[in-house]
Design a protein around this motif. Structure first.
Motif, PDB file in Angstrom:
ATOM      1  N   PRO B  30       0.855  -1.185   0.000  1.00 42.47           N
ATOM      2  CA  PRO B  30       0.000   0.000   0.000  1.00 42.47           C
ATOM      3  C   PRO B  30       0.896   1.243   0.000  1.00 42.47           C
ATOM      4  CG  PRO B  30      -0.619  -1.505   1.778  1.00 42.47           C
ATOM      5  CD  PRO B  30       0.624  -2.035   1.184  1.00 42.47           C
ATOM      6  N   PRO B  31       0.438   2.347  -0.583  1.00 42.85           N
ATOM      7  CA  PRO B  31       1.285   3.545  -0.612  1.00 42.85           C
ATOM      8  C   PRO B  31       1.790   3.891   0.791  1.00 42.85           C
ATOM      9  CG  PRO B  31      -0.798   3.939  -1.739  1.00 42.85           C
ATOM     10  CD  PRO B  31      -0.870   2.567  -1.175  1.00 42.85           C
ATOM     11  N   SER B  32       3.024   4.373   0.895  1.00 47.60           N
ATOM     12  CA  SER B  32       3.565   4.739   2.207  1.00 47.60           C
ATOM     13  C   SER B  32       2.627   5.717   2.889  1.00 47.60           C
ATOM     14  CB  SER B  32       4.936   5.393   2.052  1.00 47.60           C
ATOM     15  OG  SER B  32       5.869   4.438   1.625  1.00 47.60           O
ATOM     16  N   SER B  33       2.349   5.461   4.146  1.00 43.37           N
ATOM     17  CA  SER B  33       1.422   6.309   4.876  1.00 43.37           C
ATOM     18  C   SER B  33       1.889   6.395   6.319  1.00 43.37           C
ATOM     19  CB  SER B  33       0.025   5.700   4.833  1.00 43.37           C
ATOM     20  OG  SER B  33       0.021   4.488   5.563  1.00 43.37           O
ATOM     21  N   LYS B  34       1.118   7.088   7.115  1.00 41.11           N
ATOM     22  CA  LYS B  34       1.449   7.201   8.540  1.00 41.11           C
ATOM     23  C   LYS B  34       1.550   5.822   9.170  1.00 41.11           C
ATOM     24  CE  LYS B  34      -1.472   9.905  10.743  1.00 41.11           C
ATOM     25  NZ  LYS B  34      -2.295  11.051  11.158  1.00 41.11           N
ATOM     26  N   GLU B  61       3.507  -4.359   5.564  1.00 32.64           N
ATOM     27  CA  GLU B  61       2.170  -4.183   4.979  1.00 32.64           C
ATOM     28  C   GLU B  61       1.960  -5.092   3.766  1.00 32.64           C
ATOM     29  OE1 GLU B  61       0.289   0.075   5.730  1.00 32.64           O
ATOM     30  OE2 GLU B  61       2.237   0.227   4.767  1.00 32.64           O
ATOM     31  N   PHE B 222       6.104  11.239  -0.077  1.00 30.43           N
ATOM     32  CA  PHE B 222       5.616  11.042   1.293  1.00 30.43           C
ATOM     33  C   PHE B 222       6.716  11.380   2.290  1.00 30.43           C
ATOM     34  CE2 PHE B 222       5.217   8.484   5.140  1.00 30.43           C
ATOM     35  CZ  PHE B 222       3.976   8.915   5.578  1.00 30.43           C
ATOM     36  N   TYR B 226       5.887  16.127   0.568  1.00 33.06           N
ATOM     37  CA  TYR B 226       5.344  16.671  -0.680  1.00 33.06           C
ATOM     38  C   TYR B 226       6.027  17.990  -1.058  1.00 33.06           C
ATOM     39  CZ  TYR B 226       2.039  13.130   0.631  1.00 33.06           C
ATOM     40  OH  TYR B 226       1.500  11.954   1.015  1.00 33.06           O
ATOM     41  N   ARG B 229       5.351  19.539  -4.593  1.00 34.49           N
ATOM     42  CA  ARG B 229       4.004  20.079  -4.726  1.00 34.49           C
ATOM     43  C   ARG B 229       3.897  21.403  -3.976  1.00 34.49           C
ATOM     44  NH1 ARG B 229      -0.284  15.643  -3.485  1.00 34.49           N
ATOM     45  NH2 ARG B 229      -0.861  16.750  -1.596  1.00 34.49           N
ATOM     46  N   THR B 338       5.934  14.821  11.425  1.00 35.04           N
ATOM     47  CA  THR B 338       5.034  15.141  10.331  1.00 35.04           C
ATOM     48  C   THR B 338       4.455  16.535  10.491  1.00 35.04           C
ATOM     49  OG1 THR B 338       3.336  13.967  11.541  1.00 35.04           O
ATOM     50  CG2 THR B 338       4.347  12.796   9.706  1.00 35.04           C
TER      51      THR B 338
END
Lengths: 325, 366
Positions: B30-34, B61, B222, B226, B229, B338
């Protein structure tokens, strides 16, 4: 009288200034944020509203500090700008020709280098808050002295002790060691000031050319022990401007003057903001595994802003008149 | 065998394409997340850098989704990364996630060394098929990079805020979905069209920032909060010192594809500031910075994970180089934190500085 408001919402203090159209500061309010930025700004505005003469017209409002976006939507700010720009703008106005600004606040410290009136370089503390106001506060509390008398006591030192300044944890254990050895309080406090100055120059001022005039501001500039330590280390006179602890707010007010001249009438909601009901709520978005904490700000029951989402799903729902930068 | 691999920005698109082409069953984490970060930080050594913690989280994951084999890049030299595959494997075993590990060590002389490794996981596939799969993956990497470059150009100039992000997402999705070379050619065309449809203000003055630093944090949005952006939204056009396809060409193909920015050139530009390899991308950071300064960029941002040794070397050289060329430089250190307020303040102030500097310079010469 017509004038501009500047609001600086920092981690530790919230400052509000009112200046007239010529840029002269008339009123300055310095409050502790105490973890409640909205209530603190409301309290400050109430106080300021009472102090200003009847018929005063607010022509523009600027917000800065780490709480700038929040407060910007609450009061209807015309300019929302970061602290570096605000400080540089304010100091250039108060001390024309300034080349170096040393600024130490509650949670962060920064150095701003200006040449020919333009910011040419800046740095902020990176990963550690050693050497900022919060640490001094904490140490003063531990030694049971008020932060206001900290500097005076440090000035009485005969031979400042050497304290490690690189890390707050190391500094504290050094201080305790020296205290248990029997060093005087004055020597320890002066040693701490010197350690913080060393740390600041190595960590924040890293390799930057520090030229006079040097201006020292931010809450910590109230501490004469720190001023003395900077002068000793730099070998240059260090100037502390009047309103040194509200310079961010002064800058925000000046920036709002620029913004209003560019875009027209102010969006300021008026002093009634202090009586309005603002509520913030947050929820965890379950759209993906980022589980972003989305913050929602409500004014009298209407949602006026949302943020905190990485993807923009929630924040883009609320239409804002001007994009907050 | 169900194969997984760590995330690094859009790396998953070409890697998945290559493995699919070989008929290997792939589990993309899954996309890297918290959540990924929390898992990695919980089981990883506290002193390790952010990329390692995210790798570890990705693997845990992916295992939850049924992966049983890890493909991980190796490495040598002063950067700790070369050791991460082994460490991560051991940690996974300790916490009861026993998985098979295949390490792709960087080829020493020729990229055929790597082909041998790839052939091993593909079983009975012929050499021809292996080469075709690598080519297909590489073409996707190029396509992804082109979309990203277009986004970096249009974001600071977009008329409707957010339109670039939407277009980029759509374009990448098309490239990801293409399953054959003919489909990919079609997808690249469509993606290009989508990106050029973003309405932009052509003559808007923008500042140009070169982003340099450690590869993982550079390529992985991540982990760098970002960065690209954010800078785009602040009105800065960004150029990144390493793109995926360039890295593949330099480190895997050993410079087989000509006419791209190459590592050799970049490192040459680091002279006289840093004359030798210091591990990771330390020398490239200095070299790219010099190249950006020479080609008229307004500012530089260096990104690195906290405690990254090669980049710390570069960081300490950067002020001198920056003073020589009169180009402002800022360092952004990323780790588990974060909190965005601090990053945003620094970026906003940096872009302000560059804008004001550019205005004064232009006023002087006009």
């Amino acid at each position: 009288m017509n004038g501009y408001l500047g609001v600086d919402v920092g981690s530790v203090s919230t400052n509000i200034v009112f200046m007239d159209e010529g840029g002269v500061v008339f009123e300055a309010i310095y409050l502790r944020t105490l973890g409640q930025p909205i209530a603190t700004v409301q309290k400050g505005l109430r106080e300021l509203g009472g102090r200003l003469p009847a018929g005063t017209k607010i022509k523009g409002v600027g917000a800065t500090g780490s709480g700038r976006n929040l407060i910007g939507v609450i009061i209807g700010a015309d300019a929302v700008k970061n602290e570096i720009t605000s400080h540089a703008v304010a100091t250039s106005q108060v001390v024309p020709g300034v080349q170096t600004i040393l600024e130490i606040g509650g949670q962060d410290s920064k150095i701003i280098i200006l040449r020919n009136g333009v910011v040419s370089d800046f740095a902020m503390n990176t990963v550690c808050a050693a050497g900022t106001g919060s640490f001094l506060d904490q140490q003063a509390a531990r030694l049971n002295i008020s932060i206001e008398e900290f500097g005076e006591i440090a000035l009485r030192a005969a031979s400042p002790v050497r304290i490690a300044g690189r890390c707050a944890v190391f500094a504290e254990s050094d201080m305790i060691h020296k205290q248990q050895m029997g060093c005087s309080l004055a020597d320890i406090l002066a040693g701490l000031c010197e350690a913080l100055v060393r740390n600041y120059l190595n960590n924040v001022g890293k390799g930057k050319e520090i030229l006079a005039p040097v201006v020292f501001q931010g809450g910590v500039a109230a501490n004469v022990g720190m001023i003395r330590a900077f002068e000793k280390e730099l070998g240059l006179p260090v100037k502390v401007p009047p309103y040194f602890n509200v310079m961010g707010a002064v800058g925000a007010a000046l920036l709002s003057r620029e913004a209003v001249a560019r875009k027209g009438p102010s969006c300021f909601k008026g002093f009634r903001v202090s009586e309005m009901d603002f509520r913030t709520g947050s929820f965890e978005c379950s759209g993906c595994s980022n589980l972003c904490e989305v913050i929602e700000i409500k004014e009298e029951g209407d949602t006026i802003a949302r943020w905190g989402d990485r993807c923009g799903k929630w924040s883009s729902v609320v239409r804002r008149e001007e994009k907050i930068s | 065998m169900r194969v997984t691999f760590p995330h690094m920005g859009n790396l998953y698109i070409p890697v998945k394409a290559m493995l699919d082409h070989l008929g290997v069953e792939v589990v993309v984490p899954p996309p890297s997340s918290k959540k990924t970060l929390s898992l990695g930080a919980k089981y990883g050594p506290e002193f390790a850098c952010l990329p390692m913690k995210l790798n570890l989280g990705n693997f845990i994951e992916a295992r939850e989704l049924g992966a049983d084999t890890i493909i991980m890049a190796g490495g040598r030299g002063p950067c700790r990364f070369g050791y991460y595959a082994q460490i991560e494997h051991t940690i996974l075993r300790d916490i009861g996630c026993d998985m098979q590990l295949i390490v792709f060590e960087p080829p020493e002389r020729h990229f055929s060394e790597l082909l041998v490794k790839i052939k091993q996981i593909s079983g009975s596939r012929s050499w021809w098929q292996v080469i075709q799969a690598v080519r297909f993956g590489y073409q996707k990497a190029r396509a992804v990079d082109e979309v990203e470059m277009a986004a970096l150009k249009s974001r600071p100039r977009e008329v409707t805020p957010g339109s670039t992000d939407t277009a980029q997402k759509e374009a990448l999705h098309l490239i990801e979905a293409a399953s054959s070379r003919s489909e990919l050619t079609e997808a690249i065309k469509k993606a290009g069209a989508i990106m050029s449809e973003v309405k932009v203000e052509k003559n808007k003055p923008v500042v140009k920032i070169g982003v340099v630093g450690e590869i993982y944090t550079l390529l992985d949005p991540f982990s760098n909060q970002y960065l690209e952006r954010r800078l785009g939204k602040l009105g800065a056009e960004v150029n990144r010192s390493i793109y995926l396809s360039e890295w593949v060409n330099d480190h895997i193909f050993m410079g087989l594809v000509k006419g791209m920015r190459s590592r050799k050139e970049t490192c040459g530009a680091a002279f006289p500031y840093l004359r030798h390899f210091v591990g990771g991308h330390g020398q490239e950071t200095i070299g790219s910075s010099v190249s950006y300064a020479r080609s008229g960029y307004d500012g530089l941002i260096q990104v690195l994970p906290f405690t990254c040794m090669p980049e710390i070397v570069a960081e300490s050289i950067l002020p001198e180089m920056s003073a020589d060329y009169g180009i402002p430089a800022m360092t952004l250190i990323v780790d588990e934190h974060t909190g965005e307020a601090g990053t945003l303040t620094r970026l906003e102030a940096f872009v302000d500085l560059l804008e004001r500097k550019k205005e004064t310079r232009e006023a002087l010469y006009s």
